[in-house]
Scaffold this motif. Structure first.
Motif, PDB file in Angstrom:
ATOM      1  N   ALA A 118       0.760  -1.016  -0.130  1.00 43.74           N
ATOM      2  CA  ALA A 118       0.143  -0.119  -0.026  1.00 43.74           C
ATOM      3  C   ALA A 118       0.771   1.303   0.106  1.00 43.74           C
ATOM      4  CB  ALA A 118      -0.916   0.100   1.237  1.00 43.74           C
ATOM      5  N   VAL A 119       2.056   1.157   0.747  1.00 50.51           N
ATOM      6  CA  VAL A 119       2.823   2.375   0.833  1.00 50.51           C
ATOM      7  C   VAL A 119       3.511   2.473  -0.431  1.00 50.51           C
ATOM      8  CG1 VAL A 119       4.997   3.459   1.932  1.00 50.51           C
ATOM      9  CG2 VAL A 119       3.135   2.320   3.181  1.00 50.51           C
ATOM     10  N   ILE A 120       3.844   1.580  -1.103  1.00 51.03           N
ATOM     11  CA  ILE A 120       4.571   1.763  -2.551  1.00 51.03           C
ATOM     12  C   ILE A 120       3.578   2.211  -3.546  1.00 51.03           C
ATOM     13  CG2 ILE A 120       5.854   0.321  -4.309  1.00 51.03           C
ATOM     14  CD1 ILE A 120       6.868  -1.374  -2.041  1.00 51.03           C
ATOM     15  N   ALA A 121       2.419   1.486  -3.516  1.00 50.97           N
ATOM     16  CA  ALA A 121       1.460   2.105  -4.414  1.00 50.97           C
ATOM     17  C   ALA A 121       1.228   3.710  -4.010  1.00 50.97           C
ATOM     18  CB  ALA A 121      -0.006   1.283  -4.024  1.00 50.97           C
ATOM     19  N   ALA A 122       0.963   4.018  -3.018  1.00 56.77           N
ATOM     20  CA  ALA A 122       0.806   5.546  -2.470  1.00 56.77           C
ATOM     21  C   ALA A 122       2.108   6.359  -2.998  1.00 56.77           C
ATOM     22  CB  ALA A 122       0.747   5.615  -1.199  1.00 56.77           C
ATOM     23  N   ALA A 123       3.038   5.742  -2.937  1.00 60.28           N
ATOM     24  CA  ALA A 123       4.521   6.614  -3.414  1.00 60.28           C
ATOM     25  C   ALA A 123       4.171   6.721  -5.041  1.00 60.28           C
ATOM     26  CB  ALA A 123       5.759   5.774  -2.944  1.00 60.28           C
ATOM     27  N   HIS A 178       2.224  11.481   1.398  1.00 67.01           N
ATOM     28  CA  HIS A 178       1.552  10.410   1.009  1.00 67.01           C
ATOM     29  C   HIS A 178       2.237   9.265   1.509  1.00 67.01           C
ATOM     30  CE1 HIS A 178      -1.837  12.459  -0.932  1.00 67.01           C
ATOM     31  NE2 HIS A 178      -0.886  13.279  -1.405  1.00 67.01           N
ATOM     32  N   PHE A 179       3.414   9.126   1.581  1.00 69.90           N
ATOM     33  CA  PHE A 179       4.079   8.052   1.929  1.00 69.90           C
ATOM     34  C   PHE A 179       5.437   8.067   2.870  1.00 69.90           C
ATOM     35  CE2 PHE A 179       6.529   9.702  -1.675  1.00 69.90           C
ATOM     36  CZ  PHE A 179       7.831   9.349  -1.387  1.00 69.90           C
ATOM     37  N   PHE A 180       5.854   9.034   3.148  1.00 67.83           N
ATOM     38  CA  PHE A 180       6.978   9.596   4.015  1.00 67.83           C
ATOM     39  C   PHE A 180       6.926   9.129   5.319  1.00 67.83           C
ATOM     40  CE2 PHE A 180      11.183  11.465   4.633  1.00 67.83           C
ATOM     41  CZ  PHE A 180      11.711  11.390   3.605  1.00 67.83           C
ATOM     42  N   PRO A 181       5.671   9.408   6.077  1.00 67.68           N
ATOM     43  CA  PRO A 181       5.572   8.955   7.416  1.00 67.68           C
ATOM     44  C   PRO A 181       5.932   7.406   7.627  1.00 67.68           C
ATOM     45  CG  PRO A 181       3.589   9.977   6.639  1.00 67.68           C
ATOM     46  CD  PRO A 181       4.481   9.892   5.419  1.00 67.68           C
ATOM     47  N   TRP A 182       5.996   6.536   6.483  1.00 67.27           N
ATOM     48  CA  TRP A 182       6.220   5.004   6.762  1.00 67.27           C
ATOM     49  C   TRP A 182       7.767   4.738   6.468  1.00 67.27           C
ATOM     50  CZ3 TRP A 182       1.620   6.794   4.695  1.00 67.27           C
ATOM     51  CH2 TRP A 182       0.374   6.658   5.944  1.00 67.27           C
ATOM     52  N   VAL A 183       8.469   5.561   6.050  1.00 65.62           N
ATOM     53  CA  VAL A 183       9.951   5.587   5.779  1.00 65.62           C
ATOM     54  C   VAL A 183      10.838   5.311   6.997  1.00 65.62           C
ATOM     55  CG1 VAL A 183      12.024   6.376   4.556  1.00 65.62           C
ATOM     56  CG2 VAL A 183       9.623   6.468   3.341  1.00 65.62           C
ATOM     57  N   ALA A 184      11.533   4.417   7.112  1.00 64.73           N
ATOM     58  CA  ALA A 184      12.301   4.182   8.228  1.00 64.73           C
ATOM     59  C   ALA A 184      13.689   4.707   7.871  1.00 64.73           C
ATOM     60  CB  ALA A 184      12.575   2.504   8.623  1.00 64.73           C
ATOM     61  N   SER A 185      14.253   4.471   6.534  1.00 62.45           N
ATOM     62  CA  SER A 185      15.334   4.954   6.126  1.00 62.45           C
ATOM     63  C   SER A 185      15.479   4.995   4.546  1.00 62.45           C
ATOM     64  CB  SER A 185      16.623   4.001   6.642  1.00 62.45           C
ATOM     65  OG  SER A 185      16.521   2.953   5.971  1.00 62.45           O
ATOM     66  N   ARG A 186      16.440   6.036   4.043  1.00 59.67           N
ATOM     67  CA  ARG A 186      16.398   6.169   2.579  1.00 59.67           C
ATOM     68  C   ARG A 186      18.070   6.188   2.303  1.00 59.67           C
ATOM     69  NH1 ARG A 186      15.687  12.029   1.478  1.00 59.67           N
ATOM     70  NH2 ARG A 186      15.750  13.049   3.280  1.00 59.67           N
ATOM     71  N   PHE A 229      11.571  -0.352  -1.725  1.00 59.71           N
ATOM     72  CA  PHE A 229      11.441   0.114  -3.063  1.00 59.71           C
ATOM     73  C   PHE A 229      12.494   1.016  -3.315  1.00 59.71           C
ATOM     74  CE2 PHE A 229       9.137   3.095  -0.603  1.00 59.71           C
ATOM     75  CZ  PHE A 229       8.910   4.498  -1.195  1.00 59.71           C
ATOM     76  N   VAL A 230      12.436   1.474  -4.858  1.00 63.58           N
ATOM     77  CA  VAL A 230      13.484   2.460  -5.168  1.00 63.58           C
ATOM     78  C   VAL A 230      12.652   3.353  -6.161  1.00 63.58           C
ATOM     79  CG1 VAL A 230      13.862   0.992  -7.502  1.00 63.58           C
ATOM     80  CG2 VAL A 230      15.550   2.775  -6.730  1.00 63.58           C
ATOM     81  N   LEU A 231      13.311   4.773  -6.229  1.00 60.79           N
ATOM     82  CA  LEU A 231      12.901   5.699  -6.839  1.00 60.79           C
ATOM     83  C   LEU A 231      14.172   5.839  -7.632  1.00 60.79           C
ATOM     84  CD1 LEU A 231      11.274   9.032  -5.858  1.00 60.79           C
ATOM     85  CD2 LEU A 231      13.514   8.890  -7.067  1.00 60.79           C
ATOM     86  N   TYR A 232      13.537   6.027  -9.129  1.00 63.64           N
ATOM     87  CA  TYR A 232      14.686   6.300  -9.866  1.00 63.64           C
ATOM     88  C   TYR A 232      14.046   7.624 -10.706  1.00 63.64           C
ATOM     89  CZ  TYR A 232      17.209   6.331 -14.398  1.00 63.64           C
ATOM     90  OH  TYR A 232      17.983   6.640 -15.547  1.00 63.64           O
ATOM     91  N   SER A 233      14.808   8.638 -11.016  1.00 69.40           N
ATOM     92  CA  SER A 233      14.366   9.822 -11.572  1.00 69.40           C
ATOM     93  C   SER A 233      15.665  10.519 -12.456  1.00 69.40           C
ATOM     94  CB  SER A 233      13.661  10.915 -10.877  1.00 69.40           C
ATOM     95  OG  SER A 233      14.629  10.918  -9.931  1.00 69.40           O
TER      96      SER A 233
END
Length: 93
Positions: A18-23, A78-86, A51-55
Motif C-alpha cells: 500500500a505504501v509503495i502504491a501510494a508513492a 502520502h508515503f514518507f511517514p512510513w519510511v524508516a530509512s533512505r 522500493f526504489v525511486l529512479y528519476s
C-alpha cells in the motif's frame, strides 16, 4: 543530465504494498509538472530495500528545485511517514 536514485526501507509496521502504491500514485504524475524532471520510476525491490525511486533531471539546478517544490513536498506526505530509512545517490551523465 542528472540521475537521482533513492533506495527506501519502510518501517516494520508499514503495509508495504500500500505504501509503495501510494508513492507511485503521488510521485509519477510529477513528470511534466516540475520543471526539469523528465523521467520517474517507483518500483518495489525483490532484494534489499523495499522500493526504489529512479528519476532523471535536466540539470543539478532542476534537481535542487525539485527538492523543495511544493508538489514534491505534498507528494512525499502520502508515503514518507512510513519510511524508516533512505539512501540517495545522484550523478551526472
Amino acid at each position: 543530465m542528472v540521475k537521482h536514485i533513492i533506495l527506501f526501507t519502510l518501517k516494520e509496521d508499514a503495509d508495504k504494498p500500500a505504501v509503495i502504491a501510494a508513492a507511485q500514485a503521488a510521485l509519477l504524475p510529477l513528470v511534466g509538472q516540475i520543471p526539469g524532471l523528465t523521467r520517474m520510476e517507483v518500483k518495489p525491490c525483490f532484494c534489499g530495500p523495499d522500493f526504489v525511486l529512479y528519476s532523471e533531471f535536466d540539470s543539478r539546478e532542476a534537481l535542487n528545485g525539485y527538492a523543495d517544490h511544493p508538489l514534491h513536498v505534498e507528494a512525499k506526505s502520502h508515503f514518507f511517514p512510513w519510511v524508516a530509512s533512505r539512501m540517495p545517490a545522484d550523478y551526472e551523465v
